[in-house]
Motif scaffolding. Structure first.
Motif, PDB file in Angstrom:
ATOM      1  N   MET A  92      -7.585   9.974  37.579  1.00  0.00           N
ATOM      2  CA  MET A  92      -8.415  10.734  36.646  1.00  0.00           C
ATOM      3  C   MET A  92      -9.015   9.835  35.575  1.00  0.00           C
ATOM      4  O   MET A  92     -10.062  10.150  35.007  1.00  0.00           O
ATOM      5  CB  MET A  92      -7.584  11.863  36.037  1.00  0.00           C
ATOM      6  CG  MET A  92      -7.082  12.850  37.070  1.00  0.00           C
ATOM      7  SD  MET A  92      -6.123  14.230  36.402  1.00  0.00           S
ATOM      8  CE  MET A  92      -7.429  15.328  35.901  1.00  0.00           C
ATOM      9  N   GLN A  93      -8.372   8.708  35.299  1.00  0.00           N
ATOM     10  CA  GLN A  93      -8.930   7.787  34.321  1.00  0.00           C
ATOM     11  C   GLN A  93     -10.082   6.969  34.909  1.00  0.00           C
ATOM     12  O   GLN A  93     -11.092   6.757  34.242  1.00  0.00           O
ATOM     13  CB  GLN A  93      -7.859   6.842  33.792  1.00  0.00           C
ATOM     14  CG  GLN A  93      -8.365   5.949  32.652  1.00  0.00           C
ATOM     15  CD  GLN A  93      -7.369   4.891  32.249  1.00  0.00           C
ATOM     16  OE1 GLN A  93      -6.908   4.114  33.077  1.00  0.00           O
ATOM     17  NE2 GLN A  93      -7.019   4.852  30.964  1.00  0.00           N
ATOM     18  N   VAL A  94      -9.948   6.503  36.163  1.00  0.00           N
ATOM     19  CA  VAL A  94     -10.980   5.644  36.749  1.00  0.00           C
ATOM     20  C   VAL A  94     -12.120   6.433  37.370  1.00  0.00           C
ATOM     21  O   VAL A  94     -13.136   5.851  37.762  1.00  0.00           O
ATOM     22  CB  VAL A  94     -10.381   4.686  37.805  1.00  0.00           C
ATOM     23  CG1 VAL A  94      -9.288   3.829  37.201  1.00  0.00           C
ATOM     24  CG2 VAL A  94      -9.858   5.448  39.021  1.00  0.00           C
ATOM     25  N   GLY A  95     -11.960   7.755  37.490  1.00  0.00           N
ATOM     26  CA  GLY A  95     -13.072   8.537  38.002  1.00  0.00           C
ATOM     27  C   GLY A  95     -12.673   9.611  38.982  1.00  0.00           C
ATOM     28  O   GLY A  95     -12.922   9.486  40.189  1.00  0.00           O
ATOM     29  N   MET A  96     -12.053  10.682  38.524  1.00  0.00           N
ATOM     30  CA  MET A  96     -11.760  11.852  39.343  1.00  0.00           C
ATOM     31  C   MET A  96     -11.773  13.067  38.437  1.00  0.00           C
ATOM     32  O   MET A  96     -11.106  13.081  37.398  1.00  0.00           O
ATOM     33  CB  MET A  96     -10.403  11.722  40.032  1.00  0.00           C
ATOM     34  CG  MET A  96      -9.993  12.948  40.848  1.00  0.00           C
ATOM     35  SD  MET A  96     -11.235  13.522  42.045  1.00  0.00           S
ATOM     36  CE  MET A  96     -11.385  12.100  43.122  1.00  0.00           C
ATOM     37  N   SER A  97     -12.571  14.056  38.800  1.00  0.00           N
ATOM     38  CA  SER A  97     -12.678  15.257  37.972  1.00  0.00           C
ATOM     39  C   SER A  97     -11.419  16.102  38.097  1.00  0.00           C
ATOM     40  O   SER A  97     -10.677  16.022  39.088  1.00  0.00           O
ATOM     41  CB  SER A  97     -13.900  16.077  38.394  1.00  0.00           C
ATOM     42  OG  SER A  97     -13.740  16.571  39.714  1.00  0.00           O
ATOM     43  N   ALA A  98     -11.184  16.929  37.095  1.00  0.00           N
ATOM     44  CA  ALA A  98     -10.002  17.796  37.101  1.00  0.00           C
ATOM     45  C   ALA A  98     -10.057  18.779  38.262  1.00  0.00           C
ATOM     46  O   ALA A  98      -9.050  19.015  38.940  1.00  0.00           O
ATOM     47  CB  ALA A  98      -9.899  18.547  35.769  1.00  0.00           C
ATOM     48  N   GLY A  99     -11.227  19.350  38.518  1.00  0.00           N
ATOM     49  CA  GLY A  99     -11.359  20.336  39.580  1.00  0.00           C
ATOM     50  C   GLY A  99     -11.090  19.760  40.962  1.00  0.00           C
ATOM     51  O   GLY A  99     -10.336  20.321  41.755  1.00  0.00           O
ATOM     52  N   ALA A 273     -11.800  25.977  35.948  1.00  0.00           N
ATOM     53  CA  ALA A 273     -11.521  25.444  34.616  1.00  0.00           C
ATOM     54  C   ALA A 273     -12.272  24.134  34.389  1.00  0.00           C
ATOM     55  O   ALA A 273     -12.787  23.887  33.285  1.00  0.00           O
ATOM     56  CB  ALA A 273     -10.016  25.223  34.451  1.00  0.00           C
ATOM     57  N   GLY A 274     -12.345  23.280  35.415  1.00  0.00           N
ATOM     58  CA  GLY A 274     -13.065  22.022  35.269  1.00  0.00           C
ATOM     59  C   GLY A 274     -14.533  22.236  34.986  1.00  0.00           C
ATOM     60  O   GLY A 274     -15.123  21.541  34.151  1.00  0.00           O
ATOM     61  N   MET A 275     -15.140  23.211  35.661  1.00  0.00           N
ATOM     62  CA  MET A 275     -16.572  23.470  35.456  1.00  0.00           C
ATOM     63  C   MET A 275     -16.831  24.175  34.126  1.00  0.00           C
ATOM     64  O   MET A 275     -17.782  23.847  33.416  1.00  0.00           O
ATOM     65  CB  MET A 275     -17.119  24.297  36.626  1.00  0.00           C
ATOM     66  CG  MET A 275     -17.206  23.519  37.935  1.00  0.00           C
ATOM     67  SD  MET A 275     -18.029  24.421  39.276  1.00  0.00           S
ATOM     68  CE  MET A 275     -16.809  25.687  39.636  1.00  0.00           C
TER      69      MET A 275
END
Length: 313
Positions: A92-99, A273-275
């Protein structure tokens, strides 16, 4: 002579149990947004150490240690704690969305099936085999997203995708650890097992933070705002303690095939929730992957029952 354990009731979920199941779905779905919020002020390893430290204390002083060998607590803490959430926080830090993280993490179901076949000799039924094929097609859609022109733009990166799958693999490994632990200690207390295993990841995460984090960030967590600590508290008490406690209670009161389908709601809540809360976007390739992975999960959770009904007809 000990009394036989009470049978699991065949009736459907009561209103209280239904509310508990829906509560778990919402808590675990929002869990990924809390991770994103926490990572704004903590490094991945700092967030891991803080999560498990807050989750362990003071509960280890209130919950009795389960009657299980220490090696299983250590293995579970290393795989489920350091492994799963170490990889997930880094993803999630290097590039992954929560959704998308909430969806990709569910591939642990299929990785668990593969590990169970290799390590435990368990065979996969037809529904699980079909689910594996659908899940592979879904992962291919996610991978093609980074090859398509402009597909890699947005909230995800290729390495975030890879690390997220590593997190799913570590979750699957922890499932194998639990199965082996139950074989050796059938009467172990699931809640006590989870609480006491929370002690294990704290020192490894702290050591990784001291080793990998830049010197200027090693003590940055002391200056973290209240919102960041609220995210840590949510991850520790809501997602870890409350979520697993309710889920364990449901599994003790009802058959697994009646409780497990509720897990399909977790990625739905995570995506929504992510969106809505983080403004995350999803590409067409990713939507295709999401659809296939959810279809695969639905196939695994409900496919065997449908196949049995068809045979009876």
């Amino acid at each position: 002579m000990t009394a036989a354990p009470a049978p699991i009731p065949a009736a459907g979920l009561s209103r209280t149990d239904l509310l508990a199941a829906l509560c778990v779905v919402v808590v675990w779905g929002l869990n990924f947004v809390a991770m994103k919020v926490g990572l704004r002020d903590f490094t991945p390893f700092q967030l891991g150490a803080a999560r498990y430290l807050v989750a362990a204390f003071p509960l280890v002083l209130l919950v009795r240690r389960p009657q299980v060998a220490w090696r299983w607590l250590l293995l579970y803490g290393l795989t489920q704690g350091v492994g799963q959430f170490g990889f997930l926080f880094c993803a999630m830090q290097v590039g992954m969305s929560a959704g998308l993280a909430s969806v990709l993490l569910q591939t642990q179901v299929f990785i668990t099936a593969v590990l169970s076949f290799v390590l435990l000799g368990e065979r996969a039924g037809r529904a699980l085999q079909l689910g594996l094929l659908l899940a592979c097609a879904g992962l291919l859609c996610f991978a093609l997203n980074y090859l398509a022109p402009g597909g890699g733009a947005g909230a995800t990166t290729f390495w975030g995708f890879v690390l997220n799958l590593c997190a799913a693999a570590m979750w699957a490994s922890s499932n194998i650890v639990i199965r082996k632990a139950r074989e050796h200690s059938p009467d172990m207390d699931p809640l006590g097992f989870v609480v006491w295993s929370c002690l294990v990841p704290v020192l490894p995460f702290a050591a990784l933070s001291w080793w990998q984090d830049p010197p200027e960030l090693r003590w940055h967590w002391l200056q973290a705002p209240l919102l960041a600590w609220a995210a840590v508290a949510y991850l520790a008490w809501m997602a870890s303690v409350l979520g697993y406690a309710l889920w364990t209670r449901l599994l003790q009161r009802h058959p697994a095939n009646r409780v497990a389908p509720f897990s399909l709601g977790v990625p739905v809540v995570g995506l929504s929730a992510g969106m809505l809360l983080l403004g995350e976007g999803i590409t067409p390739w990713q939507w295709g992957g999401i659809t296939l992975v959810v279809m695969a999960l639905a196939c695994v959770l409900g496919g065997d029952g449908l196949l049995k009904n068809r045979r009876l007809r």
